[in-house]
Write a protein that holds these residues in place. Structure first.
Motif, PDB file in Angstrom:
ATOM      1  N   ALA A 167       0.842  -1.191   0.000  1.00  0.00           N
ATOM      2  CA  ALA A 167       0.000   0.000   0.000  1.00  0.00           C
ATOM      3  C   ALA A 167       0.875   1.238   0.000  1.00  0.00           C
ATOM      4  O   ALA A 167       1.932   1.273   0.652  1.00  0.00           O
ATOM      5  N   GLU A 168       0.447   2.238  -0.729  1.00  0.00           N
ATOM      6  CA  GLU A 168       1.184   3.490  -0.748  1.00  0.00           C
ATOM      7  C   GLU A 168       0.885   4.263   0.534  1.00  0.00           C
ATOM      8  O   GLU A 168      -0.269   4.586   0.813  1.00  0.00           O
ATOM      9  N   PRO A 169       1.885   4.545   1.349  1.00  0.00           N
ATOM     10  CA  PRO A 169       1.634   5.300   2.586  1.00  0.00           C
ATOM     11  C   PRO A 169       1.194   6.720   2.281  1.00  0.00           C
ATOM     12  O   PRO A 169       1.711   7.362   1.365  1.00  0.00           O
ATOM     13  N   PHE A 170       0.240   7.210   3.029  1.00  0.00           N
ATOM     14  CA  PHE A 170      -0.239   8.576   2.833  1.00  0.00           C
ATOM     15  C   PHE A 170       0.467   9.506   3.802  1.00  0.00           C
ATOM     16  O   PHE A 170       0.671   9.185   4.973  1.00  0.00           O
ATOM     17  N   SER A 171       0.844  10.647   3.292  1.00  0.00           N
ATOM     18  CA  SER A 171       1.470  11.666   4.138  1.00  0.00           C
ATOM     19  C   SER A 171       0.896  13.022   3.769  1.00  0.00           C
ATOM     20  O   SER A 171       0.789  13.367   2.584  1.00  0.00           O
ATOM     21  N   ASP A 172       0.507  13.789   4.782  1.00  0.00           N
ATOM     22  CA  ASP A 172      -0.006  15.133   4.531  1.00  0.00           C
ATOM     23  C   ASP A 172       1.081  16.193   4.697  1.00  0.00           C
ATOM     24  O   ASP A 172       0.803  17.394   4.694  1.00  0.00           O
ATOM     25  N   ARG A 189      11.860   9.794   0.162  1.00  0.00           N
ATOM     26  CA  ARG A 189      11.510   9.339  -1.180  1.00  0.00           C
ATOM     27  C   ARG A 189      10.987  10.475  -2.044  1.00  0.00           C
ATOM     28  O   ARG A 189      11.272  10.525  -3.253  1.00  0.00           O
ATOM     29  N   ALA A 190      10.221  11.383  -1.467  1.00  0.00           N
ATOM     30  CA  ALA A 190       9.677  12.495  -2.246  1.00  0.00           C
ATOM     31  C   ALA A 190      10.792  13.331  -2.857  1.00  0.00           C
ATOM     32  O   ALA A 190      10.718  13.739  -4.026  1.00  0.00           O
ATOM     33  N   LEU A 191      11.846  13.565  -2.096  1.00  0.00           N
ATOM     34  CA  LEU A 191      12.957  14.363  -2.604  1.00  0.00           C
ATOM     35  C   LEU A 191      13.743  13.576  -3.649  1.00  0.00           C
ATOM     36  O   LEU A 191      14.204  14.132  -4.648  1.00  0.00           O
ATOM     37  N   ARG A 192      13.898  12.272  -3.415  1.00  0.00           N
ATOM     38  CA  ARG A 192      14.588  11.443  -4.400  1.00  0.00           C
ATOM     39  C   ARG A 192      13.850  11.444  -5.732  1.00  0.00           C
ATOM     40  O   ARG A 192      14.458  11.540  -6.803  1.00  0.00           O
ATOM     41  N   LEU A 193      12.536  11.336  -5.666  1.00  0.00           N
ATOM     42  CA  LEU A 193      11.745  11.326  -6.901  1.00  0.00           C
ATOM     43  C   LEU A 193      11.846  12.667  -7.633  1.00  0.00           C
ATOM     44  O   LEU A 193      11.869  12.699  -8.868  1.00  0.00           O
ATOM     45  N   GLN A 194      11.910  13.766  -6.894  1.00  0.00           N
ATOM     46  CA  GLN A 194      12.105  15.068  -7.528  1.00  0.00           C
ATOM     47  C   GLN A 194      13.426  15.099  -8.289  1.00  0.00           C
ATOM     48  O   GLN A 194      13.491  15.565  -9.435  1.00  0.00           O
ATOM     49  N   THR A 270       6.249  -5.026  -4.600  1.00  0.00           N
ATOM     50  CA  THR A 270       6.526  -3.641  -4.221  1.00  0.00           C
ATOM     51  C   THR A 270       6.536  -2.782  -5.478  1.00  0.00           C
ATOM     52  O   THR A 270       6.568  -3.281  -6.592  1.00  0.00           O
ATOM     53  N   ARG A 271       6.538  -1.484  -5.258  1.00  0.00           N
ATOM     54  CA  ARG A 271       6.395  -0.546  -6.358  1.00  0.00           C
ATOM     55  C   ARG A 271       7.678   0.236  -6.607  1.00  0.00           C
ATOM     56  O   ARG A 271       8.421   0.548  -5.686  1.00  0.00           O
ATOM     57  N   GLY A 272       7.856   0.566  -7.866  1.00  0.00           N
ATOM     58  CA  GLY A 272       8.809   1.597  -8.262  1.00  0.00           C
ATOM     59  C   GLY A 272       8.022   2.616  -9.055  1.00  0.00           C
ATOM     60  O   GLY A 272       7.067   2.262  -9.763  1.00  0.00           O
ATOM     61  N   TYR A 273       8.378   3.879  -8.950  1.00  0.00           N
ATOM     62  CA  TYR A 273       7.535   4.912  -9.541  1.00  0.00           C
ATOM     63  C   TYR A 273       8.344   5.901 -10.357  1.00  0.00           C
ATOM     64  O   TYR A 273       9.448   6.297  -9.969  1.00  0.00           O
ATOM     65  N   GLY A 274       7.777   6.274 -11.504  1.00  0.00           N
ATOM     66  CA  GLY A 274       8.385   7.302 -12.341  1.00  0.00           C
ATOM     67  C   GLY A 274       7.314   8.199 -12.921  1.00  0.00           C
ATOM     68  O   GLY A 274       6.308   7.712 -13.436  1.00  0.00           O
ATOM     69  N   LEU A 275       7.507   9.499 -12.836  1.00  0.00           N
ATOM     70  CA  LEU A 275       6.573  10.475 -13.393  1.00  0.00           C
ATOM     71  C   LEU A 275       7.399  11.600 -14.009  1.00  0.00           C
ATOM     72  O   LEU A 275       8.206  12.220 -13.324  1.00  0.00           O
ATOM     73  N   VAL A 276       7.170  11.842 -15.307  1.00  0.00           N
ATOM     74  CA  VAL A 276       8.001  12.782 -16.047  1.00  0.00           C
ATOM     75  C   VAL A 276       7.110  13.704 -16.860  1.00  0.00           C
ATOM     76  O   VAL A 276       6.086  13.280 -17.398  1.00  0.00           O
TER      77      VAL A 276
END
Length: 362
Positions: A167-172, A189-194, A270-276
């Motif tokens: 499950a994708e953890p939710f963070s506000d 992870r948020a900073l890594r994805l950026q 598990t998931r890996g994510y990419g958004l471009v």
């Protein structure tokens, strides 16, 4: 010294003029327009927007023209221009589940809600030069699938229904903004994805390829790859609700990876994510594989010392503008530094030669 400075200024001016002449090319050939670059070199435009972290096809096309097709130089121009823009507000998170898709494929499920939509892709083309393009004729209109333009659910929701994928953890919490704050390690992870979203495509591709060859302990499947347009909304306090201000094209990839489980989690995927930004399949897939490799610690896996698992290595070297600046600065004058090293080498050579003379005489 003053004469040398003035001579340097004239040389720089001449270099600029020569560059402009080379950029224009043969005057007998029509000049390439910004609209032509935007419409016919769209993938190059998309890459510049993604790595420049600024969604504006016209400006990206202008940067490509100004840079004579050097995409890293074009990214540099876009990054520099981006710093001059005011920031009015932050948009709400885009909803990729409501994306109107032009392309949507899954390597994990053949039949899926909404169907597979091949869309515009090189995947099924022959890698042969098409000399018909040299005739510069009009291409026939492509047939469109009736499914194109409809919102479709994410494929990973099928696995999520049975608890087979994490499950994708939710963070506000508002994530840190890499464009306004310096990178600090360790990064969440948020900073890594950026960082990965605007990382150099070639570097990210090489790291992703290394994970597939065993340097990262991941065996990924493309759960879903989708390209389409999503609405961008901002919340207006005086209205009390979000208002759509436009739409952007995105490429999203969710990779599915095996996971043996832990003391508190049963075996699952598990998931890996990419958004471009824009259409950038290779980059989004690569990003998802590197994202997954970097998650080894939070998933309780072993670090085998692979480059893609090394957060400091990946995040400190993935930015092509930083890399270019550091690399290309060595062609600038370093006369004083070199003279110091030159004198040091001469002195060491003299000492070594002097030390050998008694032995030669014996």
């Amino acid at each position: 010294m003053y004469v040398a400075v003035k001579g340097g200024e004239r040389a720089i001016d001449a270099a600029h003029a020569w560059l402009a002449e080379e950029r224009r090319g043969d005057l007998a050939i029509a000049e390439l327009s910004i609209a032509q670059i935007r419409e016919q070199l769209a993938l190059a435009v998309n890459r510049v927007m993604a790595e420049g972290s600024l969604y504006d096809p016209d400006l990206a096309a202008l940067a490509i023209k100004q840079a004579r097709g050097d995409l890293i130089e074009a990214v540099f121009l876009i990054r520099a221009y981006r710093t001059t823009l005011p920031r009015f507000t932050a948009s709400t998170p885009v909803d990729t589940a409501s994306m109107t898709v032009d392309r949507r494929v899954s390597a994990t499920f053949k039949d899926l809600p909404g169907g597979q939509i091949l869309g515009p892709t090189f995947d099924y083309t022959h890698r042969l030069l098409d000399f018909a393009l040299m005739a510069e004729g009009e291409a026939p209109a492509a047939p469109r699938s009736p499914a194109i333009g409809e919102a479709v659910p994410h494929v990973t929701e099928l696995l999520d229904q049975d608890g087979l994928i994490e499950a994708e953890p939710f963070s506000d919490l508002t994530p840190r903004d890499l464009t306004r704050e310096p990178l600090e390690l360790p990064a969440d992870r948020a900073l890594r994805l950026q960082a990965l979203a605007r990382a150099d495509e070639g570097f990210t591709l090489a790291l992703a390829y290394s994970t597939q060859r065993g340097y990262g302990r991941t065996h990924a499947f493309v759960g879903e790859l989708r390209i389409g347009r999503v609405a961008v909304e901002v919340e207006l306090p005086e209205l009390g609700f979000a208002v759509e201000i436009g739409e952007i094209e995105l490429t999203e990839c969710e990779s599915v990876n095996q996971f043996k489980g832990s003391k508190i989690e049963p075996p699952q995927f598990t998931r890996g994510y990419g958004l471009v930004l824009g259409q950038s399949e290779r980059k989004s897939i690569s990003m998802s594989l590197v994202d997954r490799a970097l998650r080894w610690k939070e998933l309780g896996e072993d670090n085998i010392g692979a480059p893609a698992q090394d957060e400091e290595f990946v995040l400190s070297h993935c930015d092509n503008i930083q890399a270019t600046g550091f690399l290309e600065h060595i062609k600038l004058p370093h006369y004083v530094d070199f003279q110091a090293e030159l004198e040091l080498v001469r002195r060491l050579r003299a000492e070594a030669i002097a030390a050998q003379k008694p032995e030669d005489a014996a």
